[in-house]
Design an enzyme around this catalytic site. Sequence first.
Site, PDB file in Angstrom:
ATOM      1  CG  ASP A 123      -1.903  -1.109   1.265  1.00 32.03           C
ATOM      2  OD1 ASP A 123      -1.968  -1.883   0.294  1.00 32.03           O
ATOM      3  OD2 ASP A 123      -2.605  -1.228   2.293  1.00 32.03           O
ATOM      4  CG  ASP A 201      -3.449   3.524  -0.376  1.00 31.78           C
ATOM      5  OD1 ASP A 201      -3.092   4.625   0.082  1.00 31.78           O
ATOM      6  OD2 ASP A 201      -4.109   2.686   0.278  1.00 31.78           O
ATOM      7  CG  HIS A 250      -5.859  -1.199  -2.152  1.00 30.51           C
ATOM      8  ND1 HIS A 250      -5.576  -1.703  -0.918  1.00 30.51           N
ATOM      9  CD2 HIS A 250      -5.523   0.125  -2.095  1.00 30.51           C
ATOM     10  CE1 HIS A 250      -5.088  -0.751  -0.133  1.00 30.51           C
ATOM     11  NE2 HIS A 250      -5.055   0.371  -0.844  1.00 30.51           N
ATOM     12  CG  ASP A 252      -4.104  -5.773  -4.727  1.00 31.74           C
ATOM     13  OD1 ASP A 252      -5.157  -5.321  -4.247  1.00 31.74           O
ATOM     14  OD2 ASP A 252      -3.010  -5.725  -4.133  1.00 31.74           O
ATOM     15  CB  CYS A 357      -2.459  -6.744   0.652  1.00 31.48           C
ATOM     16  SG  CYS A 357      -3.905  -6.446  -0.351  1.00 31.48           S
TER      17      CYS A 357
END
Length: 372
Positions: A123, A201, A250, A252, A357
């Site tokens: 992150d 991020d 995020h 992913d 992550c």
Amino acid sequence: MNVHAAIPSSPVATAVSPVSSHNEWDPLEEIIVGRLDGSVIPSAHPVVTCNIPGAAAIGQRLTAGIRYPRLMVEPAQRELDGLVALLEGLGITVRRPDPWDHHRSFRTPHFASRGFCNTCPRDNLLVVGDEIIETPMAWPCRTFENFSYRSLLKDYFRRGARWTAAPRPQLAEELFDAEFRLPREGEAMRYILTEWEPVFDAADFFRCGRDIFCIRSNVTNGMGIDWLRRHLGPDYRVHEIESRCRNPMHIDTTILPLGPGRLLVNPDYLDPDRLPDILKSWDILIAPEPTPITDRVLKVTSLCGKWLSMNILAIDEKRIIVDPHHEAMMRALERWGFEPIPCPFLHYAAFGGAFHCATLDVRRRGTLEFYF
């Protein structure tokens, strides 16, 4: 898929820098893995709660700023230890951030908070080639999270890596839309962030050589994307992907490349027909419906949604680490010609993520290439 060609690299950077990673799939040689030490439940703030699933959001507001209970820490620690042992057993160098007491409170001119954790280096650090970039995160409780990585960053810098810190955000009230609410189905997309200053991020970006893809989200605004685009300059192209997730955070769990010419796509969050044109020549692998989690404790403590099944880590173009609970994902990877490596990791979701992550690939064996 288009034929790609190597881009000449600086001889000094190639010979000296311990940081060198250009994509998500070259053979992995060195990685940072997060820590659970000192973690606390994130301090209450609208930018935090807007992205946490319903039951966990209620608990988060009631317990914000306190240390995580052993009931949650101990199983997650066993899983984290198992991941570290697996990576080291594969011959990969594993680096760790410093332990950090996130329970300590701090104050800036604009807010007061406690910390959160340093479980997810993906992150707050972005690796682009031989450069490692500290990102300007939007959660106030993560303002000083990068400090737990400073020993590593200084070591990488002394050994030849480039080290950049994006402008530290003020996180004043002007950055956040006071009237924000999650958009309902059929409504126009809304974000809690304004364009008052750049924030992003690193986990809202993925790398495919000189092309970098991102989503705008509730932790990454357009100004943050523009800052990175200008910082990287003409050697890279930064492309924004349109997400239809109602509370995006995020990339992913939305889209992730598994190798040159192969994209794993979340069918709930993306319309393959609306991908950037340069991605349409790649094979689209539709992620299977996630295997349901029935454990009551896991369901109410997770800070993440059901599509965490996509949060996997490629060791190379063939081998991919995945949680064995997500059997549908394991079987799909096998059908697509990959070799899934099982590693239990469900309890880590209470601390913000899964394999992608929880890690940051610092060095992958490969060169900067054109893929489009």
